[in-house]
Design an enzyme around this catalytic site. Structure first.
Site, PDB file in Angstrom:
ATOM      1  N   LYS A  16       0.848  -1.191   0.000  1.00  0.00           N
ATOM      2  CA  LYS A  16       0.000   0.000   0.000  1.00  0.00           C
ATOM      3  C   LYS A  16       0.887   1.245   0.000  1.00  0.00           C
ATOM      4  O   LYS A  16       1.706   1.435   0.912  1.00  0.00           O
ATOM      5  CB  LYS A  16      -0.839  -0.027   1.278  1.00  0.00           C
ATOM      6  CG  LYS A  16      -2.269   0.364   1.121  1.00  0.00           C
ATOM      7  CD  LYS A  16      -2.959   0.070   2.443  1.00  0.00           C
ATOM      8  CE  LYS A  16      -4.293   0.714   2.515  1.00  0.00           C
ATOM      9  NZ  LYS A  16      -4.837   0.641   3.874  1.00  0.00           N
TER      10      LYS A  16
HETATM   11  C1  E4P Z   1      -8.073   1.069   4.155  1.00  0.00           C
HETATM   12  O1  E4P Z   1      -7.422   0.720   3.203  1.00  0.00           O
HETATM   13  C2  E4P Z   1      -7.970   2.417   4.762  1.00  0.00           C
HETATM   14  O2  E4P Z   1      -6.722   2.610   5.311  1.00  0.00           O
HETATM   15  C3  E4P Z   1      -9.073   2.573   5.784  1.00  0.00           C
HETATM   16  O3  E4P Z   1     -10.282   2.140   5.216  1.00  0.00           O
HETATM   17  C4  E4P Z   1      -9.177   3.976   6.331  1.00  0.00           C
HETATM   18  O4  E4P Z   1     -10.335   4.058   7.130  1.00  0.00           O
HETATM   19  P1  E4P Z   1     -10.605   5.288   8.139  1.00  0.00           P
HETATM   20  O5  E4P Z   1     -10.826   6.518   7.333  1.00  0.00           O
HETATM   21  O6  E4P Z   1     -11.812   4.863   8.911  1.00  0.00           O
HETATM   22  O7  E4P Z   1      -9.364   5.397   8.987  1.00  0.00           O
END
Ligand code: E4P
Length: 224
Positions: free
Chosen positions: A84
């Site tokens: 990522k």
């Molecule tokens: C997933 O890939 C993201 O990092 C995550 O969904 C972020 O979610 P949040 O905005 O609730 O922290």
């Protein structure tokens, strides 16, 4: 639409895998911090034994060499690791370089359609628009999901749109209706998607009616 679990909690992942609805997992540094117990690498390796689906592992380096080094190191953990990389000029370069090395990437922290389009062009296999965080600032986060899904279809772009920052069941429904390829969902939201008060009361009522319908004391078997 594929369902990923948005967590680094191994027990949550095991539970959802048993339900038969788990297609992959996304983690990030915040989720790792909440999980506790073991290094990020050891948790990722364990998650990769639970699901064969893509497991996203996020880099924290902000420079190119650091992103590449972390990405290469995560990719060695298991064949289903997806690295990522946050959206940025350096992030795009890292995505492009890792693709050339055969390492799959998920471009994260996408807040606009153009960011998602560029990430796909650079070679990210997963593009993560953050729906909830856009909603939080009074913008309709689902618009980015809808636009990316449409653009990828029109231009036959093979990257998949992964709706992230999902905060409630309606987000999951709207992402599915938009034709989104994947939604990554926190465990609590997935539980909310399972339950409905009429289902719970219906189960209780059917059991009570079944019990009432059993002949008394004639040797007939009851349900249990
Ligand atoms: C997933 O890939 C993201 O990092 C995550 O969904 C972020 O979610 P949040 O905005 O609730 O922290």
């Amino acid at each position: 639409m594929k369902i990923f679990l948005d967590t680094a909690e191994v027990e949550e992942i095991r539970t959802v895998a048993r339900w038969g609805v788990l297609d992959g997992v996304t983690t990030n540094p915040t989720l790792f911090g909440k999980a506790g117990g073991g290094s990020y690498e050891s948790i990722l390796s364990e998650i990769c034994t639970i699901t064969k689906g893509p497991v996203s592992a996020e880099v924290v380096a902000e420079d190119l060499d650091g992103m590449l080094a972390q990405g290469r190191s995560f990719a060695k953990l298991a064949p289903n690791i997806v690295v990522k990389i946050p959206m940025s000029e350096t992030g795009l370069e890292a995505i492009s370089r890792l693709k050339a090395e055969g390492i799959s990437t998920n471009c994260t922290l996408v807040f606009s359609t153009n960011q998602g389009l560029l990430a796909a062009k650079a070679g990210a296999v997963l593009i993560s628009p953050f729906v909830g965080r856009l909603d939080d600032i009074n913008q309709d986060g689902m618009i980015v999901v809808r636009e990316l899904v449409e653009i990828f279809a029109v231009h036959d772009i093979k990257s998949e749109v992964l709706a992230a920052s999902i905060r409630h069941p309606l987000h999951a429904t709207l992402a599915a209706l938009a034709g989104c390829h994947i939604a990554t969902v926190p465990f609590k939201v997935l539980q909310q998607m399972v339950h409905h008060p009429l289902t719970e009361s219906g189960i209780k009522q059917f059991r009570a009616d079944w019990d009432k319908a059993q002949p008394k004391g004639n040797g007939h078997r009851s349900a249990v």
